[in-house]
Motif scaffolding. Structure first.
Motif, PDB file in Angstrom:
ATOM      1  N   ILE A   1       0.865  -1.183   0.000  1.00  0.00           N
ATOM      2  CA  ILE A   1       0.000   0.000   0.000  1.00  0.00           C
ATOM      3  C   ILE A   1       0.897   1.226   0.000  1.00  0.00           C
ATOM      4  N   THR A   2       0.723   2.101  -0.996  1.00  0.00           N
ATOM      5  CA  THR A   2       1.569   3.291  -1.160  1.00  0.00           C
ATOM      6  C   THR A   2       0.730   4.546  -1.003  1.00  0.00           C
ATOM      7  N   ILE A   3       1.196   5.490  -0.164  1.00  0.00           N
ATOM      8  CA  ILE A   3       0.535   6.789  -0.022  1.00  0.00           C
ATOM      9  C   ILE A   3       0.890   7.637  -1.249  1.00  0.00           C
ATOM     10  N   LEU A   4      -0.126   8.180  -1.907  1.00  0.00           N
ATOM     11  CA  LEU A   4       0.105   8.893  -3.163  1.00  0.00           C
ATOM     12  C   LEU A   4       0.170  10.405  -3.012  1.00  0.00           C
ATOM     13  N   ASN A   5      -0.322  10.948  -1.908  1.00  0.00           N
ATOM     14  CA  ASN A   5      -0.367  12.409  -1.805  1.00  0.00           C
ATOM     15  C   ASN A   5      -0.165  12.845  -0.363  1.00  0.00           C
ATOM     16  N   GLY A   6      -0.172  14.154  -0.173  1.00  0.00           N
ATOM     17  CA  GLY A   6      -0.056  14.696   1.180  1.00  0.00           C
ATOM     18  C   GLY A   6       1.376  14.726   1.678  1.00  0.00           C
ATOM     19  N   GLU A   7       1.503  15.059   2.948  1.00  0.00           N
ATOM     20  CA  GLU A   7       2.826  15.258   3.524  1.00  0.00           C
ATOM     21  C   GLU A   7       3.599  13.953   3.725  1.00  0.00           C
ATOM     22  N   ILE A   8       2.913  12.816   3.629  1.00  0.00           N
ATOM     23  CA  ILE A   8       3.613  11.530   3.772  1.00  0.00           C
ATOM     24  C   ILE A   8       3.586  10.759   2.453  1.00  0.00           C
ATOM     25  N   ALA A   9       3.458  11.479   1.342  1.00  0.00           N
ATOM     26  CA  ALA A   9       3.426  10.836   0.023  1.00  0.00           C
ATOM     27  C   ALA A   9       4.699  10.004  -0.196  1.00  0.00           C
ATOM     28  N   GLY A  10       4.522   8.831  -0.773  1.00  0.00           N
ATOM     29  CA  GLY A  10       5.651   7.960  -1.065  1.00  0.00           C
ATOM     30  C   GLY A  10       5.890   6.892  -0.019  1.00  0.00           C
ATOM     31  N   GLN A  11       5.304   7.041   1.158  1.00  0.00           N
ATOM     32  CA  GLN A  11       5.489   6.003   2.180  1.00  0.00           C
ATOM     33  C   GLN A  11       4.789   4.716   1.749  1.00  0.00           C
TER      34      GLN A  11
ATOM     35  N   ARG B   1      -9.357   6.001  -0.690  1.00  0.00           N
ATOM     36  CA  ARG B   1      -9.304   7.375  -0.173  1.00  0.00           C
ATOM     37  C   ARG B   1      -9.871   7.397   1.238  1.00  0.00           C
ATOM     38  N   ILE B   2      -9.051   7.935   2.151  1.00  0.00           N
ATOM     39  CA  ILE B   2      -9.456   8.130   3.537  1.00  0.00           C
ATOM     40  C   ILE B   2      -9.108   9.566   3.904  1.00  0.00           C
ATOM     41  N   GLY B   3     -10.117  10.367   4.229  1.00  0.00           N
ATOM     42  CA  GLY B   3      -9.868  11.786   4.430  1.00  0.00           C
ATOM     43  C   GLY B   3      -9.360  12.396   3.127  1.00  0.00           C
ATOM     44  N   SER B   4      -8.251  13.124   3.207  1.00  0.00           N
ATOM     45  CA  SER B   4      -7.657  13.692   1.985  1.00  0.00           C
ATOM     46  C   SER B   4      -6.542  12.814   1.422  1.00  0.00           C
ATOM     47  N   PHE B   5      -6.274  11.677   2.078  1.00  0.00           N
ATOM     48  CA  PHE B   5      -5.177  10.810   1.648  1.00  0.00           C
ATOM     49  C   PHE B   5      -5.659   9.792   0.612  1.00  0.00           C
ATOM     50  N   LEU B   6      -4.843   9.602  -0.413  1.00  0.00           N
ATOM     51  CA  LEU B   6      -5.115   8.626  -1.467  1.00  0.00           C
ATOM     52  C   LEU B   6      -4.023   7.567  -1.439  1.00  0.00           C
ATOM     53  N   MET B   7      -4.428   6.297  -1.455  1.00  0.00           N
ATOM     54  CA  MET B   7      -3.489   5.180  -1.393  1.00  0.00           C
ATOM     55  C   MET B   7      -3.730   4.216  -2.553  1.00  0.00           C
ATOM     56  N   LYS B   8      -2.641   3.598  -3.027  1.00  0.00           N
ATOM     57  CA  LYS B   8      -2.744   2.612  -4.113  1.00  0.00           C
ATOM     58  C   LYS B   8      -2.375   1.233  -3.580  1.00  0.00           C
ATOM     59  N   VAL B   9      -3.166   0.236  -3.995  1.00  0.00           N
ATOM     60  CA  VAL B   9      -2.942  -1.152  -3.584  1.00  0.00           C
ATOM     61  C   VAL B   9      -2.305  -1.904  -4.746  1.00  0.00           C
ATOM     62  N   GLU B  10      -1.211  -2.629  -4.468  1.00  0.00           N
ATOM     63  CA  GLU B  10      -0.512  -3.379  -5.519  1.00  0.00           C
ATOM     64  C   GLU B  10      -0.188  -4.787  -5.035  1.00  0.00           C
ATOM     65  N   PHE B  11      -0.595  -5.778  -5.802  1.00  0.00           N
ATOM     66  CA  PHE B  11      -0.210  -7.169  -5.523  1.00  0.00           C
ATOM     67  C   PHE B  11      -0.461  -7.999  -6.781  1.00  0.00           C
ATOM     68  N   ASN B  12       0.137  -9.194  -6.820  1.00  0.00           N
ATOM     69  CA  ASN B  12      -0.001 -10.085  -7.965  1.00  0.00           C
ATOM     70  C   ASN B  12      -1.323 -10.825  -7.841  1.00  0.00           C
ATOM     71  N   GLU B  13      -2.363 -10.254  -8.430  1.00  0.00           N
ATOM     72  CA  GLU B  13      -3.702 -10.805  -8.263  1.00  0.00           C
ATOM     73  C   GLU B  13      -3.845 -12.175  -8.920  1.00  0.00           C
ATOM     74  N   ARG B  14      -3.187 -12.375 -10.057  1.00  0.00           N
ATOM     75  CA  ARG B  14      -3.286 -13.664 -10.755  1.00  0.00           C
ATOM     76  C   ARG B  14      -2.684 -14.783  -9.907  1.00  0.00           C
ATOM     77  N   ALA B  15      -1.534 -14.487  -9.261  1.00  0.00           N
ATOM     78  CA  ALA B  15      -0.907 -15.508  -8.420  1.00  0.00           C
ATOM     79  C   ALA B  15      -1.774 -15.811  -7.198  1.00  0.00           C
ATOM     80  N   LEU B  16      -2.417 -14.768  -6.648  1.00  0.00           N
ATOM     81  CA  LEU B  16      -3.284 -14.974  -5.490  1.00  0.00           C
ATOM     82  C   LEU B  16      -4.480 -15.844  -5.857  1.00  0.00           C
ATOM     83  N   GLN B  17      -5.076 -15.601  -7.022  1.00  0.00           N
ATOM     84  CA  GLN B  17      -6.219 -16.393  -7.459  1.00  0.00           C
ATOM     85  C   GLN B  17      -5.822 -17.839  -7.718  1.00  0.00           C
ATOM     86  N   ALA B  18      -4.649 -18.036  -8.330  1.00  0.00           N
ATOM     87  CA  ALA B  18      -4.177 -19.397  -8.602  1.00  0.00           C
ATOM     88  C   ALA B  18      -3.942 -20.155  -7.306  1.00  0.00           C
ATOM     89  N   ARG B  19      -3.406 -19.468  -6.309  1.00  0.00           N
ATOM     90  CA  ARG B  19      -3.176 -20.091  -5.020  1.00  0.00           C
ATOM     91  C   ARG B  19      -4.503 -20.476  -4.372  1.00  0.00           C
TER      92      ARG B  19
END
Length: 366
Positions: free
Chosen positions: A5-15, A89-107
């Motif tokens: 999970i990556t923070i996309l904006n705000g003062e902690i963007a990039g975490q 989106r929670i409050g003014s913060f936007l976050m992106k979720v990244e994972f290998n969905e195909r591998a998760l489904q196969a598992r």
């Protein structure tokens, strides 16, 4: 494999925050949250992301927050499954979720096949722990294969077991000791609790206190440390706290942040002095007043001493705030921090106020 999970904006963007299978990450304003988001309108415990290892799903649920949680610009009302590249989106913060969905489904498919095979092997064995009646049912319809009969009996056992569990839960005796719910305000803030009661249109007497709540409620002479909020269908009928008027009693109750709460059945009494306003309207005005009161109390003087609160996680601070925090930790006086700060006086004071409001620093006046 992990979910990031990556923070996309705000003062902690990039975490970035990593979720591994079988675990959960809490998101909220609380500095002890796994993903702390420093913003007033975000609840202390706002939402939770979970990797369900049994179902091989990654889900997000809103923890009955005051302002809600959105996935891909849509507010969620229940637990939802997350997909790769989803945005939260929670409050003014936007976050992106990244994972290998195909591998998760196969598992997930492989695990389901393994579970089905284990169930078939266990149920196809005539020595399994079935009752005599269930064994007789198993031997009926000799034209069916053993595997098909095993599946039929298994389905009947699951259905009957589920029904028994529901009956048991419904018949469970009341052990609340008079109150309907009981909890700590450190786990759910009073504004969030009131919003939840309003949304679900609950009725009752909400008792809030800095100290543990015990014994019967005393309507004739409430303890000075306890605030009584009378609620009917999500509307605040009245409030009592110390010697304040009902409206002021409600506002003052919002200042109780680290205490306890208990919800009792609404007593049948006549309330002569009533408020009769929706929770949402009262909260907007109450929180504004509380912020103004805190700002006045937290007005910095150059002679003030500063005490660092090291128990709070510093992951929510940006580089400027970290520099000022480190100066405050070492120098312990507002005047010394202003002299050594690489920023302007106004900017340094602004950062110090934010650190105090976020409970990273405490003003210690002599």
């Amino acid at each position: 494999m992990k979910c990031r999970i990556t923070i996309l904006n705000g003062e902690i963007a990039g975490q970035k925050f990593d979720l591994i299978k079988g675990q959960s990450l809490t998101i909220g304003r609380d500095t002890r949250a796994d993903i702390p988001l420093p913003e007033r309108k975000i609840s202390r415990k706002h939402s939770k992301i979970t990797w369900n290892d049994e179902l091989n799903l990654i889900t997000l649920e809103d923890l009955e927050s005051l302002n809600g949680t959105c996935v891909n610009a849509h507010q969620i009302n229940s637990k939802v499954e997350l997909h790769d590249q989803d945005q939260i989106r929670i409050g003014s913060f936007l976050m992106k979720v990244e994972f290998n969905e195909r591998a998760l489904q196969a598992r997930g498919v492989a695990k389901q096949e393994e579970m089905e095979m284990d169930s078939f092997i266990e149920l196809a064995n005539p020595m399994t722990d079935l009752s005599q009646q269930e064994l007789e049912a198993f031997n009926l319809n000799s034209d069916l294969s053993n595997a098909q009969k095993a599946e039929n009996v298994y389905e009947e056992l699951i259905e009957s077991g589920a029904q028994r569990k529901i009956i048991d839960e419904d018949e469970e005796p009341d052990t609340t000791g008079g109150h309907l719910i009981l909890g700590k305000l450190s786990e759910i803030s009073l504004p969030d609790l009131l919003q939840m009661l309003a949304t679900t249109r609950k009725t009752g007497l909400l008792v809030v206190s800095n100290e543990k709540i015990g014994g019967p409620i005393r309507l004739d002479q409430p303890p000075l440390e306890q605030a009584y909020l009378y609620i009917e269908g999500g509307v605040i009928l009245s409030a009592s706290f110390q010697d304040l008027s009902p409206i002021e009693a409600f506002y003052e109750s919002l200042s109780i942040e680290d205490g306890y709460f208990a919800l009792y059945a609404l007593p049948q009494i006549v309330l002569s002095d009533r408020i009769d306003l929706p929770v949402e309207a009262l909260l907007l005005d109450g929180l504004r007043r509380l912020d103004e009161k805190r700002a006045k109390a937290e007005a910095l003087k150059e002679s003030d001493n500063l005490q660092a609160l090291p128990d709070n996680s510093l992951t929510g601070l940006n580089s400027d705030e970290l520099q000022v925090f480190q100066l405050a930790w070492k120098l312990k006086k507002v005047r010394s921090v202003l002299e050594k700060s690489p920023f302007s006086k106004n900017r340094t004071i602004e950062i110090l106020r934010k650190l105090v409001q976020g409970k990273y620093l405490k003003i210690d006046r002599v």
